[in-house]
Write an enzyme that holds these catalytic residues in place. Structure first.
Site, PDB file in Angstrom:
ATOM      1  N   TRP A  70      10.754   6.615   1.951  1.00  0.00           N
ATOM      2  CA  TRP A  70      11.568   7.702   1.390  1.00  0.00           C
ATOM      3  C   TRP A  70      12.488   8.301   2.445  1.00  0.00           C
ATOM      4  O   TRP A  70      13.499   8.924   2.116  1.00  0.00           O
ATOM      5  CB  TRP A  70      10.672   8.794   0.802  1.00  0.00           C
ATOM      6  CG  TRP A  70       9.950   8.331  -0.420  1.00  0.00           C
ATOM      7  CD1 TRP A  70       8.666   7.891  -0.503  1.00  0.00           C
ATOM      8  CD2 TRP A  70      10.474   8.241  -1.750  1.00  0.00           C
ATOM      9  NE1 TRP A  70       8.361   7.539  -1.784  1.00  0.00           N
ATOM     10  CE2 TRP A  70       9.442   7.751  -2.576  1.00  0.00           C
ATOM     11  CE3 TRP A  70      11.728   8.536  -2.320  1.00  0.00           C
ATOM     12  CZ2 TRP A  70       9.618   7.544  -3.943  1.00  0.00           C
ATOM     13  CZ3 TRP A  70      11.886   8.334  -3.685  1.00  0.00           C
ATOM     14  CH2 TRP A  70      10.838   7.845  -4.478  1.00  0.00           C
ATOM     15  N   GLN A 114      12.496  12.421  -9.373  1.00  0.00           N
ATOM     16  CA  GLN A 114      13.074  12.377  -8.028  1.00  0.00           C
ATOM     17  C   GLN A 114      13.162  13.761  -7.383  1.00  0.00           C
ATOM     18  O   GLN A 114      13.536  13.868  -6.221  1.00  0.00           O
ATOM     19  CB  GLN A 114      14.457  11.721  -8.054  1.00  0.00           C
ATOM     20  CG  GLN A 114      14.431  10.261  -8.484  1.00  0.00           C
ATOM     21  CD  GLN A 114      13.654   9.371  -7.536  1.00  0.00           C
ATOM     22  OE1 GLN A 114      13.486   9.677  -6.370  1.00  0.00           O
ATOM     23  NE2 GLN A 114      13.152   8.248  -8.050  1.00  0.00           N
ATOM     24  N   LYS A 173       4.372  -2.242 -20.309  1.00  0.00           N
ATOM     25  CA  LYS A 173       4.105  -3.631 -20.695  1.00  0.00           C
ATOM     26  C   LYS A 173       2.829  -3.723 -21.507  1.00  0.00           C
ATOM     27  O   LYS A 173       2.761  -4.435 -22.490  1.00  0.00           O
ATOM     28  CB  LYS A 173       3.977  -4.487 -19.435  1.00  0.00           C
ATOM     29  CG  LYS A 173       5.256  -5.234 -19.130  1.00  0.00           C
ATOM     30  CD  LYS A 173       4.988  -6.265 -18.029  1.00  0.00           C
ATOM     31  CE  LYS A 173       6.243  -6.450 -17.199  1.00  0.00           C
ATOM     32  NZ  LYS A 173       5.952  -6.652 -15.783  1.00  0.00           N
ATOM     33  N   ASP A 176      17.360  -0.291  -1.916  1.00  0.00           N
ATOM     34  CA  ASP A 176      16.195   0.198  -1.195  1.00  0.00           C
ATOM     35  C   ASP A 176      15.299  -1.021  -0.994  1.00  0.00           C
ATOM     36  O   ASP A 176      14.824  -1.601  -1.955  1.00  0.00           O
ATOM     37  CB  ASP A 176      15.483   1.244  -2.066  1.00  0.00           C
ATOM     38  CG  ASP A 176      14.690   2.220  -1.244  1.00  0.00           C
ATOM     39  OD1 ASP A 176      14.790   2.181  -0.011  1.00  0.00           O
ATOM     40  OD2 ASP A 176      13.963   3.030  -1.846  1.00  0.00           O
ATOM     41  N   PRO A 184      19.480   4.405  -4.346  1.00  0.00           N
ATOM     42  CA  PRO A 184      19.259   2.958  -4.283  1.00  0.00           C
ATOM     43  C   PRO A 184      18.027   2.521  -5.046  1.00  0.00           C
ATOM     44  O   PRO A 184      16.936   3.025  -4.821  1.00  0.00           O
ATOM     45  CB  PRO A 184      19.077   2.714  -2.780  1.00  0.00           C
ATOM     46  CG  PRO A 184      18.522   4.000  -2.262  1.00  0.00           C
ATOM     47  CD  PRO A 184      19.116   5.093  -3.102  1.00  0.00           C
ATOM     48  N   TRP A 217      13.660  11.208  -4.136  1.00  0.00           N
ATOM     49  CA  TRP A 217      14.963  11.091  -3.472  1.00  0.00           C
ATOM     50  C   TRP A 217      15.703  12.425  -3.375  1.00  0.00           C
ATOM     51  O   TRP A 217      16.292  12.738  -2.349  1.00  0.00           O
ATOM     52  CB  TRP A 217      15.808  10.059  -4.218  1.00  0.00           C
ATOM     53  CG  TRP A 217      17.061   9.673  -3.520  1.00  0.00           C
ATOM     54  CD1 TRP A 217      17.179   9.215  -2.240  1.00  0.00           C
ATOM     55  CD2 TRP A 217      18.377   9.713  -4.066  1.00  0.00           C
ATOM     56  NE1 TRP A 217      18.505   8.947  -1.973  1.00  0.00           N
ATOM     57  CE2 TRP A 217      19.260   9.238  -3.066  1.00  0.00           C
ATOM     58  CE3 TRP A 217      18.906  10.084  -5.303  1.00  0.00           C
ATOM     59  CZ2 TRP A 217      20.631   9.132  -3.261  1.00  0.00           C
ATOM     60  CZ3 TRP A 217      20.279   9.965  -5.510  1.00  0.00           C
ATOM     61  CH2 TRP A 217      21.125   9.506  -4.506  1.00  0.00           C
ATOM     62  N   LYS A 263       4.939   6.636 -23.672  1.00  0.00           N
ATOM     63  CA  LYS A 263       5.599   6.022 -22.533  1.00  0.00           C
ATOM     64  C   LYS A 263       5.756   4.525 -22.782  1.00  0.00           C
ATOM     65  O   LYS A 263       4.902   3.914 -23.392  1.00  0.00           O
ATOM     66  CB  LYS A 263       4.720   6.227 -21.284  1.00  0.00           C
ATOM     67  CG  LYS A 263       5.457   6.834 -20.110  1.00  0.00           C
ATOM     68  CD  LYS A 263       4.484   7.156 -18.999  1.00  0.00           C
ATOM     69  CE  LYS A 263       4.918   6.495 -17.711  1.00  0.00           C
ATOM     70  NZ  LYS A 263       4.062   6.843 -16.592  1.00  0.00           N
TER      71      LYS A 263
END
Ligand code: ZN
Ligand code: ZN
Length: 1007
Positions: free
Chosen positions: A548, A588, A634, A86, A47, A592, A631
């Site tokens: 989590w 993850q 912004k 989530d 999610p 997750w 990477k």
């Protein structure tokens, strides 16, 4: 009937039309509900939090999450895809804090001045709202990229049903015991990584996500040993100090003891100021800054244990300030004497506990400030907080104070990895606080064993990044002192040690007589009930759960297990558990992927689920970087907007780029150049092949037979009766491709599948179609032409099916037009016909293409253009096989390389070109130049391809006269000239063109 195809079709426009079509015909719903002879294939959606805008990396993950279920659906599985959101946790709270201009928990509880309850209600209402701030954008992105997932019935982690399942899971965990009989759920004071800005502890997998390399100032501090103590023959006096090194000066007021290694060797050294220092010997490390001077004595660490010292600060400790023995003392850093502040270090707290220390002196409060009331320097200052000059103010004030008191020895810059809050970027501090834990450290072996049943892409994650993590898994701190989260269902008696873990809303209602519409804070905190053991009151522990835990609980909680009968059945009969496939980014493994695995292992221990893995196959994706390998962020201004990208190039091309750029686990450098490259390499080549077929098929009124169309659903094996070696080859390699893609997709190798398809499309376009063009162009409708159409039809239609999981739009557009069936996504995956795979033929064709490619290279080296015919070429023994199969390959070489004769020899040399030009060869070369110039002139004059002309070629010299004499017929045929003349006064178009070394005037008019 085939619809015409625009060779210059805009892919984004085509996708837009298909999106509407899929919606109208409910193609996704149909694809889930169609017959599933192969059974269920279980997919879990990791999610996302919808309170941030979707980015390109989400498109990456969703491309993989889409392709596998589409493939399985075509293979006859039922693949339900429930979306999820989530919705709890710090990320959400932080965003709301920012929006409302709140800076701390005090601010939050004062939104309604003086009314914490109303404030928390207001705060949580904002949190709930903010979760959906970007929902529209997420749904738009999901639809736009063709990610098929059921967005109408998603699981939402803040809903009461979801929370109730999480409670139930926690209640099962609370019942579990480790081997020593200790509860798997416990409350303990433990030094935990703590973010004072967020006011909450972080779990170790959260900490693992936020390490940065930083330069701090470490300090060497003097602890005055109590005078008159004996260490062997040596006696301490007024100027004897234990020399201590620390990287965290702000913890010094919290000092309660010192520690030495009993087996480590120490010494006492007198410097030129007559100060005596006790520290480690020998001085063999460049990283250690030590005083030098006369060595007065040497002793073992054990001799130092028990010595007392004067504390730097009176901090209220009720224990003697003394030297303890510690097994963690380093000999490579510092002085061998460690400052012990049990409130701020894991080893510190342990050694204090082992030595019977009951209290813990806490000199920093929960907001990260040095506490008031003890006259510590830096009182009220934030620790680990840099001022405008990059200095730590609290540290500096303490150091200044120590200098004044002659308790400071030296400072030294120190570079190390330090953890920061993964959400708010505040440096974490280690802090002893009461927290709720799940004793994962008791399950390390189980976690590792259960990982054995999971297959990983890339494979090295299994034993490496993930396996190592499982081996060292620490107890899971699951409580957060926050507001917007699943409330922990733990009630404790205010008088005795009674504890209840509530497993359902029904149980809570029964215990308390209260029914809540909303299970969140602050309402849940108002639910209390009588203790069963005494006359005390059971009150809820105020914390909320680690977010989590919510996402890791999704396999059961999304089904409202065990409260929903249908949900319970789906889990029990394997229709919803475990997942056959999940995919997310590689970070993850500590997020997750880990929490899913941890909860699965716990539920296995509790006997809730069979098997200990929540998923069987996982693809871990590398991160997206910009073209220079940086990477995307912004602040760098290198973020690519996924909508803009998809609307410019098409979602399918973005997807295809992600599948083919490199194997999935590697970082992906993304730039527009790569995007254009895919456009040319893949899309143009495929689309040109397809539009070529449709254009000629329409001209020739070709329509596929019922058998051919039925082949579209993979129900029938296709066989070919063609005599053309090209047809046989492209069908043979098509079947080899089906086999390869099917095998690789079964192994979750999407990269291998897509690169194989891409190579095939190159074969199709640059060899099969190019070599077959004349078969489509010729006037008579003979059986060879029919074979060519049938072959190309089958190839394109099969390719559409092979591409369907990856580029669902392109594939459906082609398939729909070729078959008039509803959708490629309702079709079966192609089935290989092994009888049609002719390995020898595939090898020969590869050899033939190599011969042509080497030949062209040789011609390029000789600097004679390909239009100029050459007399002969001879191929070495490497290519001998091409002569064994009759003259067909030889003819191809002759044509491709424009040579009159092709012979073979037995040498090692691949190709020998005869570059001698006879006058006749030269004339022929010039004739071809004339043809080319006239074709261009025809086009510029605006003539139609079948317009006949009268052509004038000025023949002022003997060379040109010779060309026209010997090759005039050839020129006339190729240019559709009915008449060749030397002058044309009423020309429609005229040009002076360089033909060889001559300037020749060419002119034409309609015949
Ligand atoms: Zn934080
Ligand atoms: Zn009680």
């Amino acid at each position: 009937m085939l619809k015409p195809v625009d060779p210059r079709q805009s892919l984004p426009k085509l996708e837009d039309e298909l999106l509407q079509y899929w919606d109208e015909k409910k193609i996704f719903e149909q694809s889930v509900q169609k017959d599933a002879p192969a059974g269920s294939f279980v997919f879990y959606e990791g999610p996302p939090t919808a309170n941030g805008k979707p980015g390109l990396h989400h498109v990456l993950a969703r491309a993989f999450k889409d392709a596998v279920p589409r493939y399985r659906t075509m293979k006859g599985y039922r693949v339900e895809r429930k979306a999820g959101w989530d919705t709890h946790g710090l990320p959400v709270e932080l965003q709301v804090e920012k929006k409302l201009g709140l800076r701390s928990k005090v601010d939050i509880e004062n939104i309604v001045p003086g009314d914490p309850r109303a404030s928390i209600i207001a705060f949580n209402a904002e949190c709930k709202k903010s979760v959906w701030e970007y929902r529209d954008l997420w749904e738009k992105m999901t639809r736009r990229m063709g990610y098929w997932v059921d967005m109408k019935n998603p699981y939402i982690t803040y809903e009461n049903d979801y929370i109730e399942s999480v409670w139930w899971i926690m209640a099962r965990i609370a019942e579990l015991k480790d081997k020593a009989g200790e509860s798997m759920l416990y409350k303990g004071r433990k030094v935990v990584p703590y973010c004072y800005r967020c006011g909450t502890a972080l779990s170790s997998h959260e900490v693992a996500q936020g390490y940065q390399t930083v330069k701090d100032n470490s300090v060497y501090v003097k602890f005055k040993l109590t005078p008159g103590q004996k260490i062997g023959d040596f006696t301490t006096d007024e100027k004897t100090f234990a020399l201590v090194w620390t990287t965290t000066p702000w913890t010094l007021p919290g000092n309660m003891a010192l520690a030495v290694g009993p087996a480590i060797k120490y010494m006492a050294v007198k410097d030129d100021k007559n100060d005596v220092y006790v520290f480690i010997q020998p001085l063999d490390s460049e990283t250690q800054l030590h005083p030098s001077g006369e060595v007065l004595a040497k002793f073992a660490g054990a001799d130092l244990v028990g010595l007392t010292y004067e504390p730097l600060y009176q901090n209220g400790s009720k224990h003697p300030f003394q030297i303890l023995a510690g097994d963690f003392v380093s000999t490579t850093e510092g002085t061998g004497i460690v400052h012990i502040a049990p409130a701020f270090g894991e080893d510190d707290l342990r050694v204090a506990k082992e030595n019977g220390y009951k209290d813990v002196v806490t000199t920093v409060d929960l907001t990260g400030r040095i506490v008031a009331g003890f006259a510590f320097p830096g009182e009220g200052e934030l620790v680990k907080k840099r001022d405008g000059d990059g200095n730590f103010k609290a540290d500096n004030l303490i150091v200044e104070d120590l200098k004044k008191r002659n308790l400071f020895f030296a400072s030294q810059p120190y570079e190390h990895e330090y953890p920061f809050c993964w959400r708010c970027d505040t440096p974490l501090i280690y802090y002893a606080k009461p927290s709720w834990f799940i004793r994962m450290s008791a399950l390390n072996e189980k976690l590792v064993a259960n990982n054995e049943n999971i297959s990983w892409v890339p494979e090295n994650i299994k034993e490496g990044r993930f396996g190592e993590w499982l081996k060292g898994a620490k107890d899971w701190a699951i409580s957060r002192e926050r507001y917007w989260g699943t409330p922990l269902p733990f009630w404790e008696c205010d008088k005795c040690d009674a504890q209840v873990v509530v497993e359902s809303t029904a149980q809570l209602e029964k215990l308390s007589g209260k029914k809540l519409d909303d299970l969140h804070k602050p309402y849940i905190d108002e639910v209390d009930f009588a203790c069963e053991k005494c006359d005390g009151v059971m009150r809820r522990t105020p914390e909320v759960g680690d977010v989590w835990f919510d996402s890791g609980a999704m396999p059961l909680a999304q089904m409202h297990y065990p409260f929903s009968e249908a949900g319970k059945a789906a889990i029990t009969d394997g229709k919803a558990y475990p997942a056959d496939f999940i995919s997310e980014a590689v970070d993850q493994t500590r997020g997750w992927f880990y929490t899913l695995h941890a909860i699965a292992t716990l539920m296995q221990q509790a006997g809730v689920v069979k098997g200990g893995a929540a998923y069987k196959h996982v693809i871990c994706l590398g991160h997206i970087l910009d073209g220079k390998g940086k990477k995307m962020s912004k602040s760098r201004g290198n973020v690519v907007d996924p909508f803009e990208l998809m609307d410019t190039y098409g979602a399918d091309l973005v997807r295809w780029l992600f599948f083919t750029i490199n194997p999935p686990g590697l970082p992906k450098r993304f730039d527009i150049k790569a995007m254009r490259d895919v456009q040319n390499r893949f899309f143009r080549m495929l689309w040109n092949s397809y539009s070529f077929f449709v254009m000629y098929a329409k001209l020739d009124n070709f329509s596929p037979s019922r058998e051919l169309i039925n082949h579209a659903h993979g129900n029938e094996e296709y066989t070919t009766n063609s005599n053309s070696v090209l047809d046989k080859w492209i069908i043979s390699s098509l079947n080899a491709l089906i086999l390869e893609v099917d095998t690789k997709m079964n192994d979750y190798d999407l990269y291998g599948s897509c690169t194989a398809i891409e190579k095939y499309i190159d074969d199709l376009s640059n060899w099969y179609i190019r070599r077959s063009r004349k078969r489509f162009w010729k006037n008579q409708n003979d059986s060879d032409k029919k074979s060519a159409y049938e072959t190309l039809y089958v190839v394109l239609q099969t390719l559409a099916k092979l591409l369907a999981p990856f580029t669902p739009f392109l594939a459906d557009s082609i398939y729909h037009n070729l078959t008039s069936k509803n959708s490629v996504h309702l079709a079966n995956f192609p089935v290989v016909n092994n009888k049609l795979i002719d390995t020898d033929l595939n090898t020969q064709m590869t050899l033939l293409r190599e011969a042509v490619s080497v030949g062209l290279q040789k011609r390029a080296e000789s600097k004679i253009k390909v239009r100029q015919p050459l007399a002969a070429i001879s191929l070495g023994k490497k290519f001998a096989a091409l002569f064994a199969e009759g003259t067909e390959y030889v003819a191809v070489i002759s044509e491709e390389l424009n040579v009159k004769a092709v012979t073979s020899n037995t040498t090692e040399e691949d190709i020998i070109l005869d570059t001698n030009l006879t006058p006749e060869l030269e004339q022929e070369g010039l004739a071809r130049d004339v043809v080319r110039a006239v074709q261009k002139l025809r086009k510029d004059a605006g003539l139609a391809v079948d317009d006949r002309i009268v052509l004038s070629i000025a023949q002022d010299d003997s060379i040109m006269q010779g060309v026209v004499k010997n090759f005039g017929d050839y020129i006339a045929t190729e240019t559709l000239a009915t008449q060749l003349v030397t002058e044309l006064p009423d020309a429609l178009a005229q040009i002076e063109e360089k033909i060889g070394a001559l300037k020749v005037v060419l002119a034409l008019k309609r015949a």
